[in-house]
Design a protein around this motif. Structure first.
Motif, PDB file in Angstrom:
ATOM      1  N   PRO A  13      21.374   9.373  37.946  1.00 61.88           N
ATOM      2  CA  PRO A  13      22.270  10.691  37.680  1.00 61.88           C
ATOM      3  C   PRO A  13      21.272  12.097  38.684  1.00 61.88           C
ATOM      4  CG  PRO A  13      21.982   9.228  36.018  1.00 61.88           C
ATOM      5  CD  PRO A  13      20.830   8.711  36.932  1.00 61.88           C
ATOM      6  N   LEU A  14      20.482  12.116  37.833  1.00 67.87           N
ATOM      7  CA  LEU A  14      19.510  13.199  38.972  1.00 67.87           C
ATOM      8  C   LEU A  14      20.113  13.309  40.333  1.00 67.87           C
ATOM      9  CD1 LEU A  14      18.111  15.966  37.943  1.00 67.87           C
ATOM     10  CD2 LEU A  14      16.166  14.831  38.408  1.00 67.87           C
ATOM     11  N   HIS A  41      12.440  13.381  49.262  1.00 67.80           N
ATOM     12  CA  HIS A  41      11.865  14.291  47.743  1.00 67.80           C
ATOM     13  C   HIS A  41      12.011  13.978  45.948  1.00 67.80           C
ATOM     14  CE1 HIS A  41       9.846  17.688  51.133  1.00 67.80           C
ATOM     15  NE2 HIS A  41      11.330  16.943  51.608  1.00 67.80           N
ATOM     16  N   ILE A  42      13.609  13.630  46.531  1.00 64.71           N
ATOM     17  CA  ILE A  42      14.559  12.881  46.105  1.00 64.71           C
ATOM     18  C   ILE A  42      14.405  11.555  45.842  1.00 64.71           C
ATOM     19  CG2 ILE A  42      16.390  15.040  45.612  1.00 64.71           C
ATOM     20  CD1 ILE A  42      18.425  13.556  46.346  1.00 64.71           C
ATOM     21  N   GLU A  43      13.718  10.565  46.247  1.00 60.92           N
ATOM     22  CA  GLU A  43      13.725   9.193  45.944  1.00 60.92           C
ATOM     23  C   GLU A  43      13.535   8.415  44.846  1.00 60.92           C
ATOM     24  OE1 GLU A  43      11.771   7.408  48.721  1.00 60.92           O
ATOM     25  OE2 GLU A  43       9.959   8.134  48.788  1.00 60.92           O
ATOM     26  N   HIS A  44      12.366   9.398  44.448  1.00 61.27           N
ATOM     27  CA  HIS A  44      11.754   8.762  42.888  1.00 61.27           C
ATOM     28  C   HIS A  44      12.811   9.575  41.705  1.00 61.27           C
ATOM     29  CE1 HIS A  44       8.478   6.887  45.031  1.00 61.27           C
ATOM     30  NE2 HIS A  44       8.492   7.848  45.928  1.00 61.27           N
ATOM     31  N   PHE A  45      14.010  10.374  41.721  1.00 63.91           N
ATOM     32  CA  PHE A  45      14.234  10.826  40.529  1.00 63.91           C
ATOM     33  C   PHE A  45      16.189   9.145  40.107  1.00 63.91           C
ATOM     34  CE2 PHE A  45      14.691  15.576  42.202  1.00 63.91           C
ATOM     35  CZ  PHE A  45      12.513  15.575  41.855  1.00 63.91           C
ATOM     36  N   LEU A  78      22.579  16.251  44.558  1.00 67.92           N
ATOM     37  CA  LEU A  78      22.859  16.853  46.158  1.00 67.92           C
ATOM     38  C   LEU A  78      24.927  17.000  45.275  1.00 67.92           C
ATOM     39  CD1 LEU A  78      22.730  13.194  47.340  1.00 67.92           C
ATOM     40  CD2 LEU A  78      21.576  14.817  48.199  1.00 67.92           C
ATOM     41  N   THR A  79      25.481  16.806  44.525  1.00 69.15           N
ATOM     42  CA  THR A  79      26.785  18.113  44.325  1.00 69.15           C
ATOM     43  C   THR A  79      26.553  19.002  43.947  1.00 69.15           C
ATOM     44  OG1 THR A  79      26.741  17.123  42.361  1.00 69.15           O
ATOM     45  CG2 THR A  79      27.426  15.740  43.125  1.00 69.15           C
TER      46      THR A  79
END
Length: 72
Positions: free
Chosen positions: A41-42, A34-38, A47-48
């Motif tokens: 830093p995003l 879901h976040i691979e194209h972000f 994640l943090t």
């Protein structure tokens, strides 16, 4: 008493690592697609934000509860 402080001083980083490493691995597995194209830093921010909350409010209290049960 000094020995207990030294023990606790070294125990905390180990417990934090034992909480963070599997959690980040799990989050990357679950959210990775879901976040691979972000931008990096995003991704790191997402994640943090999730990991810190789970580690602080769920995992570390559980670890310390288990440790305190064995100290008695």
């Amino acid at each position: 008493m000094a020995n207990d402080q030294t023990h606790n001083k070294h125990l905390a980083p180990v417990l934090i690592w034992l909480a963070i490493y599997p959690l980040i691995t799990l989050l990357l597995f679950v959210l990775g697609g879901h976040i691979e194209h972000f931008l990096l830093p995003l991704k790191t921010g997402i994640l943090t934000i999730i990991a810190v909350q789970i580690v602080y409010y769920v995992i570390l209290p559980f670890y310390y509860h288990v440790i305190n049960r064995f100290k008695k």
